[in-house]
Design an enzyme around this catalytic site. Structure first.
Site: not given
Ligand code: ACO
Length: 323
Positions: A113, A250, A280
């Site tokens: 990224c 980003h 993204n």
């Molecule tokens: N739909 C519904 N529920 C979902 C989904 C989905 N698509 N994906 C995950 N869940 C569930 C999980 O299973 C979890 O369930 P549980 O509590 O029963 O175990 C719950 O939602 C919470 O999951 P978390 O991973 O804790 O959710 P979070 O609030 O952290 O959001 C996310 C997840 C959106 C991926 C977030 O962590 C994030 O954006 N992280 C950064 C990742 C990123 O952007 N990476 C890109 C490259 S790096 C960069 O560019 C910065």
């Protein structure tokens, strides 16, 4: 002194749009969950015949048109991508060929990224060394092809697309009033490899593999890393957050963008957001957002613009420039 100034921008997106609701038939998720956690509402997905090289070529042609230049005027192409058409040759060389360019040179850069920020920094160094005069810097990705479409925690986050910027040598006074790149800061730290990686590759599995991510872990590190490199560009240039005209981060997650802007003291109305429309797009996200904000008249000549990105590796970086 020589500065690298933006001469033109362009972008390209696959035809097919996939809305959040379309995922409800693919994995157990909802539009509400995706919007609330990420800010994403839709993304473009490459179809048959649309590849990293074809999207990159289209963005490059748009940038050349915007700049009033032809491929003959370009000395170097740097393509930031983690999803090349082939393991080799570099997709940059394919784009060079598609543009009908047989002079100069072209290569790919891989920083996930952060790829575009790394690429623009590299182009700046080539220009300031005097080796080249104009560089086509492209970010192009087809992440849809490395997603695990059964993993709801990753497949909803990414999209495909391309953006391009033409940088050219201009004479500057050596002050922050100059047009062009004023400061850059790059970082990487491989101890975080397991938090965001692709589980395949030519030398390990002889396959392409799928994207794997511990989203919560990435989130935890993102804001601190982003603000550190941005502050390094402020220290190097003497510029303050209040002086910025535009923040073009980003586009991974609206919550990461908002938290970073808040921590840096950048007003909400100065932040360019495209994550809602594109998801993204990895190395394409910053040049895509730049091209859109330049085309719609938000970013104007003389504006102070801050770019940043963070991604797999981890890699992260920031670039401060005057448009
Ligand atoms: N739909 C519904 N529920 C979902 C989904 C989905 N698509 N994906 C995950 N869940 C569930 C999980 O299973 C979890 O369930 P549980 O509590 O029963 O175990 C719950 O939602 C919470 O999951 P978390 O991973 O804790 O959710 P979070 O609030 O952290 O959001 C996310 C997840 C959106 C991926 C977030 O962590 C994030 O954006 N992280 C950064 C990742 C990123 O952007 N990476 C890109 C490259 S790096 C960069 O560019 C910065």
């Amino acid at each position: 002194m020589i500065r690298s100034a933006v001469r033109g921008t362009g972008s390209a997106l696959p035809t097919r749009i996939m809305k959040n609701a379309d995922f409800e038939h693919v994995v157990e998720t909802s539009d509400e969950w995706i919007v609330q956690r990420t800010g994403i509402r839709q993304r473009h997905i490459a179809g048959e015949g649309e590849t990293t090289a074809t999207l990159g070529e289209a963005a490059a042609r748009a940038a050349l048109h915007d700049a009033g230049l032809t491929p003959d005027d370009i000395d170097l192409i740097v393509l930031a991508t983690s999803t090349p058409d082939n393991t080799f040759p570099a997709s940059a060389v394919d784009i060079q060929n598609r543009l009908g360019m047989t002079h100069g040179f072209a290569f790919d850069m891989q920083a996930v990224c952060s790829g575009f920020v790394y690429a623009i920094n590299t182009a700046d160094l080539y220009i300031r060394s005097g080796q080249v005069r104009r560089v086509l810097v492209i970010g192009s990705e087809t992440f849809s092809r490395i997603l695990d479409w059964s993993d709801r925690s990753t497949c909803v986050l990414f999209g495909d697309g391309a953006g391009a910027v033409i940088l050219e040598a201009v004479e500057g006074e050596g002050t922050v009033a100059d047009r062009g790149i004023l400061a850059s800061s790059l970082r990487s730290d491989g101890t975080h490899k397991e938090k965001l990686y692709v589980d395949g590759g030519p030398s390990t599995t002889q396959s392409v593999g799928h994207l794997r991510m511990e989203g919560r872990e990435v989130f935890k590190h993102a804001v601190g890393m982003i603000t550190d490199v941005v502050e390094a560009t402020f220290v190097a240039s003497g510029v303050t957050a209040e002086e910025l005209d535009w923040f073009v981060p980003h586009q991974a997650n609206k919550r990461i963008i908002d938290a970073s802007a808040r921590k840096l003291g950048i007003a909400e109305e100065k932040v360019v957001i495209t994550v809602d429309l594109h998801g993204n797009t990895s190395a394409a996200s910053v040049p895509l957002a730049l091209a859109i904000a330049a085309r719609d008249g938000r970013i104007k000549p003389g504006d102070l613009v801050l770019l940043e990105a963070m991604g797999g590796g981890f890699t992260w970086g920031a670039v401060l420039l005057r448009w």
